[in-house]
Design an enzyme around this catalytic site. Structure first.
Site, PDB file in Angstrom:
ATOM      1  N   ASP A  66       0.786  -0.905  -0.097  1.00  0.00           N
ATOM      2  CA  ASP A  66      -0.167  -0.065   0.184  1.00  0.00           C
ATOM      3  C   ASP A  66       0.811   1.104  -0.113  1.00  0.00           C
ATOM      4  OD1 ASP A  66      -1.891   2.175   0.187  1.00  0.00           O
ATOM      5  OD2 ASP A  66      -2.795   1.076   1.727  1.00  0.00           O
ATOM      6  N   TYR A 203      -6.319  16.008  -9.625  1.00  0.00           N
ATOM      7  CA  TYR A 203      -5.155  15.529 -10.088  1.00  0.00           C
ATOM      8  C   TYR A 203      -4.256  15.669 -10.737  1.00  0.00           C
ATOM      9  CZ  TYR A 203      -4.027  11.017 -13.090  1.00  0.00           C
ATOM     10  OH  TYR A 203      -3.517  10.309 -14.116  1.00  0.00           O
TER      11      TYR A 203
HETATM   12  N1  LIG Z   1      -6.438   4.962 -17.389  1.00  0.00           N
HETATM   13  C1  LIG Z   1      -6.412   6.204 -17.943  1.00  0.00           C
HETATM   14  O1  LIG Z   1      -6.805   7.158 -18.071  1.00  0.00           O
HETATM   15  C2  LIG Z   1      -4.244   6.806 -16.975  1.00  0.00           C
HETATM   16  C3  LIG Z   1      -3.977   8.489 -18.319  1.00  0.00           C
HETATM   17  C4  LIG Z   1      -3.011   8.721 -17.137  1.00  0.00           C
HETATM   18  C5  LIG Z   1      -2.609   8.286 -16.202  1.00  0.00           C
HETATM   19  N2  LIG Z   1      -2.872   7.226 -15.626  1.00  0.00           N
HETATM   20  C6  LIG Z   1      -2.419   6.649 -14.477  1.00  0.00           C
HETATM   21  O2  LIG Z   1      -1.908   5.508 -14.508  1.00  0.00           O
HETATM   22  C7  LIG Z   1      -1.701   4.708 -13.639  1.00  0.00           C
HETATM   23  C8  LIG Z   1      -2.489   3.620 -13.415  1.00  0.00           C
HETATM   24  O3  LIG Z   1      -4.325   3.933 -13.645  1.00  0.00           O
HETATM   25  P1  LIG Z   1      -5.594   3.085 -14.150  1.00  0.00           P
HETATM   26  O4  LIG Z   1      -5.458   3.790 -15.531  1.00  0.00           O
HETATM   27  O5  LIG Z   1      -4.662   1.458 -14.591  1.00  0.00           O
HETATM   28  O6  LIG Z   1      -5.953   2.600 -13.245  1.00  0.00           O
HETATM   29  P2  LIG Z   1      -6.906   1.328 -12.686  1.00  0.00           P
HETATM   30  O7  LIG Z   1      -7.609   0.613 -13.862  1.00  0.00           O
HETATM   31  O8  LIG Z   1      -7.832   2.113 -11.447  1.00  0.00           O
HETATM   32  O9  LIG Z   1      -5.055   1.155 -11.859  1.00  0.00           O
HETATM   33  C9  LIG Z   1      -4.498   1.887 -10.630  1.00  0.00           C
HETATM   34  C10 LIG Z   1      -4.817   1.331  -9.616  1.00  0.00           C
HETATM   35  O10 LIG Z   1      -3.606   1.935  -8.319  1.00  0.00           O
HETATM   36  C11 LIG Z   1      -3.537   1.120  -7.484  1.00  0.00           C
HETATM   37  N3  LIG Z   1      -3.841   2.056  -5.854  1.00  0.00           N
HETATM   38  C12 LIG Z   1      -4.832   3.219  -5.891  1.00  0.00           C
HETATM   39  N4  LIG Z   1      -4.672   3.236  -3.871  1.00  0.00           N
HETATM   40  C13 LIG Z   1      -3.220   2.710  -4.303  1.00  0.00           C
HETATM   41  C14 LIG Z   1      -2.361   2.471  -2.634  1.00  0.00           C
HETATM   42  N5  LIG Z   1      -2.923   3.119  -1.772  1.00  0.00           N
HETATM   43  N6  LIG Z   1      -1.263   1.717  -3.003  1.00  0.00           N
HETATM   44  C15 LIG Z   1      -1.459   0.554  -3.741  1.00  0.00           C
HETATM   45  N7  LIG Z   1      -1.049   1.086  -4.983  1.00  0.00           N
HETATM   46  C16 LIG Z   1      -2.979   1.875  -4.799  1.00  0.00           C
HETATM   47  C17 LIG Z   1      -5.250   0.296  -7.449  1.00  0.00           C
HETATM   48  O11 LIG Z   1      -5.566  -0.004  -6.346  1.00  0.00           O
HETATM   49  P3  LIG Z   1      -6.919  -0.793  -6.035  1.00  0.00           P
HETATM   50  O12 LIG Z   1      -8.057  -1.519  -6.636  1.00  0.00           O
HETATM   51  O13 LIG Z   1      -6.997  -1.255  -5.033  1.00  0.00           O
HETATM   52  O14 LIG Z   1      -7.797   0.537  -5.507  1.00  0.00           O
HETATM   53  C18 LIG Z   1      -4.935  -0.401  -8.929  1.00  0.00           C
HETATM   54  O15 LIG Z   1      -4.203  -1.230  -8.390  1.00  0.00           O
HETATM   55  C19 LIG Z   1      -2.765   5.818 -12.420  1.00  0.00           C
HETATM   56  O16 LIG Z   1      -1.143   6.670 -11.736  1.00  0.00           O
HETATM   57  C20 LIG Z   1      -2.996   6.970 -12.983  1.00  0.00           C
HETATM   58  O17 LIG Z   1      -3.023   8.263 -13.061  1.00  0.00           O
HETATM   59  C21 LIG Z   1      -4.141   6.399 -15.855  1.00  0.00           C
END
Ligand SMILES: NC(=O)c1ccc[n+]([C@@H]2O[C@H](COP(=O)([O-])OP(=O)(O)OC[C@H]3O[C@@H](n4cnc5c(N)ncnc54)[C@H](OP(=O)(O)O)[C@@H]3O)[C@@H](O)[C@H]2O)c1
Length: 354
Positions: A66, A203
């Site tokens: 975490d 964000y």
């Molecule tokens: N999707 C987009 O459009 C997009 C665009 C640009 C950048 N990003 C970045 O990409 C990264 C991954 O996001 P994603 O799009 O793959 O979304 P996602 O599927 O929601 O993945 C986010 C991950 O972060 C984990 N997380 C949240 N809080 C945490 C904590 N305290 N400790 C450890 N893990 C934690 C979540 O775990 P839980 O399931 O347990 O909450 C989940 O596994 C993020 O940094 C996001 O800002 C995403």
């Protein structure tokens, strides 16, 4: 051949899950992946993906991490960098039962010794700590809505996960990398770290901070041979939006009518951009792989060319006026993000965030 050890945060879904299984199933067999989870009860989808991709035994292990909890970061770091022997003194017969390895025995390739390397030998080799180490700071949370509706707790929590959480992971891994003069840090960046996006204020603040953090570190880590890279993503189709800190159900009762109207316009636009331009996380995983294999690692890699025109527009006018005006036109237009006269074509991309 020594495998590159990769620790990835946030592997329950999305980019982290895809990257972990992509690396573990790479035909080169050159990665040992530690996929980490805030909550280990959410690791099911990763193992399903690993099975369908045919990840070989020993290529993937899961750990609790975490990013908001320094102790859990430290425990994961110890497991990854020190190996079984350093912890117990002897190569354990049942590593995954005696160590804080959360994977049930039948699923844990290390416990099965299924890689063909005797378990004791493998533990000794891992304990030397001389393998290339790569940490991927991917965990992140979003927060959407007019700024005035967010509670201080919600704001603090997003900054804690996205910024302070990344700092915790870096603080845990950097000393070892610096000592060994080897290591790579990859961070999931966002267009929200390179330009402001309406209704994603907090964000974006967290992701702008990540840019400053990584750029500063990249400079000072040069003499250590440790490289920091940001993988800058535009919209990616993941569970990200479902997991927004406050979700789309923000309470707008006390918000003025014009802001409410702008917010619903933006939501329509954002939905359309994700539908039309959202990338598959698998494509993003390939960009990570390109960055990992780059013999001369860059500070930034872009998951899609689509965000570059906006990045250039923003840099071309340091006053910010051109960008603010363009983004306002794009973000609050109901026209298609791409189209003959669609808003967004001038800058080449929609602004659906995050
Ligand atoms: N999707 C987009 O459009 C997009 C665009 C640009 C950048 N990003 C970045 O990409 C990264 C991954 O996001 P994603 O799009 O793959 O979304 P996602 O599927 O929601 O993945 C986010 C991950 O972060 C984990 N997380 C949240 N809080 C945490 C904590 N305290 N400790 C450890 N893990 C934690 C979540 O775990 P839980 O399931 O347990 O909450 C989940 O596994 C993020 O940094 C996001 O800002 C995403």
């Amino acid at each position: 051949m020594d495998r590159t050890v990769v620790l990835i945060t946030g592997c329950s879904s999305g980019i982290g899950l895809h990257l972990a299984t992509r690396l573990a199933s790479d035909p080169s067999r050159s990665f040992k992946v530690y996929a980490t989870f805030r909550d280990l009860s959410t690791q099911g989808p990763l193992w399903e993906a690993a099975e369908s991709r045919g990840c070989p035994p020993g290529s993937l292990e899961t750990l609790q991490l975490d990013v908001q909890d320094a102790d859990s970061v430290a425990a994961a770091r110890a497991r990854v960098t020190e190996g079984c022997v350093d912890v117990l003194g002897e190569p354990p017969q049942n590593a995954c039962q005696s160590l804080p390895c959360p994977v049930s025995k039948p699923r844990c390739p290390e416990a099965q010794g299924a890689s063909g390397v005797p378990q004791g030998q493998r533990a000794v080799r891992e304990a030397r700590g001389d393998r290339p180490l790569l940490a991927v700071c991917n965990a992140g949370r979003g927060l959407l809505g007019p700024l005035e509706v967010h509670s201080a707790d919600a704001v603090g929590s997003v900054l804690d996960v996205n910024l302070v959480g990344t700092v915790r992971v870096l603080q845990a891994f950097l000393p070892d990398m610096k000592r060994r003069h080897s290591g790579r840090i990859l961070v999931t960046g966002s267009m929200g770290g390179l330009m402001g996006i309406p209704f994603n204020d907090v964000y974006c603040a967290s992701k702008f901070a990540i840019e400053g953090l990584c750029e500063s570190l990249a400079i000072q880590l040069l003499p250590f041979g440790v490289h920091v890279s940001l993988i800058e993503c535009g919209p990616v189709r993941t569970a990200f939006q479902e997991k927004f800190q406050m979700g789309r159900g923000v309470v707008l009762d006390n918000v003025d009518a014009q802001t409410r109207n702008l917010f619903s316009q933006y939501l329509r636009h954002s939905k359309q951009v994700f539908r039309e331009q959202g990338q598959d996380p698998e494509e993003v995983a390939e960009v990570f792989l390109t960055a990992m294999r780059d013999p001369r690692p860059a500070l930034r890699y872009f998951s899609s060319e689509g965000i570059l025109p906006l990045v250039r527009l923003r840099l071309s006018d340091p006053s910010g006026c051109s960008y603010v005006a363009a983004m306002h036109r794009i973000g609050f237009s109901d026209k298609p993000a791409h189209g003959p006269d669609g808003a967004g074509t001038e800058a080449g991309a929609g602004t659906g965030g995050p």
